[in-house]
Design an enzyme around this catalytic site. Structure first.
Site, PDB file in Angstrom:
ATOM      1  CE1 TYR A 179      39.960 -70.625 159.750  1.00 60.28           C
ATOM      2  CE2 TYR A 179      38.352 -70.551 157.981  1.00 60.28           C
ATOM      3  CZ  TYR A 179      39.194 -71.272 158.800  1.00 60.28           C
ATOM      4  OH  TYR A 179      39.276 -72.631 158.671  1.00 60.28           O
ATOM      5  CE  LYS A 225      42.765 -71.979 158.100  1.00 54.94           C
ATOM      6  NZ  LYS A 225      43.801 -72.903 158.625  1.00 54.94           N
TER       7      LYS A 225
END
Length: 305
Positions: free
Chosen positions: A158, A162
């Site tokens: 993640y 991002k």
């Protein structure tokens, strides 16, 4: 205060059946935009459309998991078929597969990268092609995270996705500038299904759902609020009022809005003729390594229970 009027504009919001994505879709519709709602669950997507229409907005649903080129083209084509054009893309769709490095599988990594990073890329590419054909500019609003800015324990996949999304925003702002297409990354912090699992926040989120307002120590001190608090940034970035805002990473949550800095050199040192390993070891503690940078999302500064 300038009026934020999106009348005549058309937006696609990925992952907008619930949570932050739904708040973004509602905010865009409330300011006049027609919205393509996207989710992987048809019932959830249709319920989102109904809620927007009941509030006086215009919306349709496109049920498809983002990631592939085909899915991206379906979303753009749906906007054009239903509303005649595309002006705004919000890449919100995402999933989590949290595990520490030594326990994370290839499947855990690939699933998150496909949805977040590849999904942002394919949707933005399809949107950019359409916006450039229209020749009237547009707005790409990419959804980042504090994890992508600072890293976060157990979120290799993640955080990497991002961080990549923030880098995409900077890159695309240069590539699409001549087409009058702005590209920004937003960094929202809100009470969602993910953040309510944080023990420090859990009692406040539960109280909020019982009708109690979040205290200032959260709304201001932590920049933590509701999805609706974060949604205000999206219509602004989609509007003419933000036509000069591009290539930025902007945080929002609760009562707080903030501009994140881009990575840059903060300390330098020089050695005539170049560096040797021994020279680096000698100089590091008192030169560039004197104040190492912190990592991770700072723990909430909340009173002890």
């Amino acid at each position: 205060m300038p009026s934020i009027d999106l009348s005549g504009k058309v937006a696609v919001v990925t992952g907008s059946g619930r949570g932050l994505g739904l708040a973004y879709a509602h905010a865009l519709a409330a300011h006049g935009a027609s919205v393509v709602v996207n989710d992987v669950d048809e019932a959830v997507a249709e319920a989102a459309v109904k809620s927007i229409e009941e509030a006086g907005g215009r919306a349709v649903a496109e049920v498809v998991p983002v990631g592939t080129t085909e899915a991206a083209e379906r979303l753009v084509n749906r906007a054009v078929e239903e509303f005649g054009r595309l002006d705004v893309l919000v890449t919100n769709a995402g999933i989590l597969r949290d595990k520490v490095l030594w326990k994370m599988t290839d499947e855990d990594f690939d699933a998150v990268i496909t949805t977040h990073l590849r999904g942002t890329f394919t949707c933005a590419r399809a949107a950019a092609v359409r916006m450039r054909e229209q020749g009237e500019g547009g707005s790409l609003i990419l959804v980042g995270s504090p994890a992508g800015q600072r890293g976060n324990f157990g979120q290799t996949n993640y955080a990497a996705a991002k961080a990549g999304i923030a880098a995409m925003a900077r890159t695309w702002s240069m590539e699409l500038g001549r087409a009058n297409i702005t590209v920004n990354a937003i960094v929202p912090v809100a009470a969602t299904a993910m953040t309510e699992t944080i023990p420090a926040f859990a009692p406040y989120v539960e109280a909020m759902r019982g009708g109690e307002p979040l205290p200032d120590l959260l709304r201001k001190g932590e920049g933590f609020g509701t999805p609706e608090d974060c949604a205000a940034l999206v219509p602004f970035l989609a509007s003419e009022a933000a036509r000069g805002v591009t290539g930025q990473a902007i945080g929002i949550g609760g009562d707080k809005v903030a501009l994140w800095s881009h990575p840059q050199e903060i300390r330098t040192a020089y050695a005539d003729g170049g560096w040797t390993p021994a020279a680096l070891a000698d100089a590091w503690p008192t030169s560039v390594g004197a104040e190492p940078q912190s990592v991770g999302i700072p723990a909430p500064k909340l009173p002890e229970a």
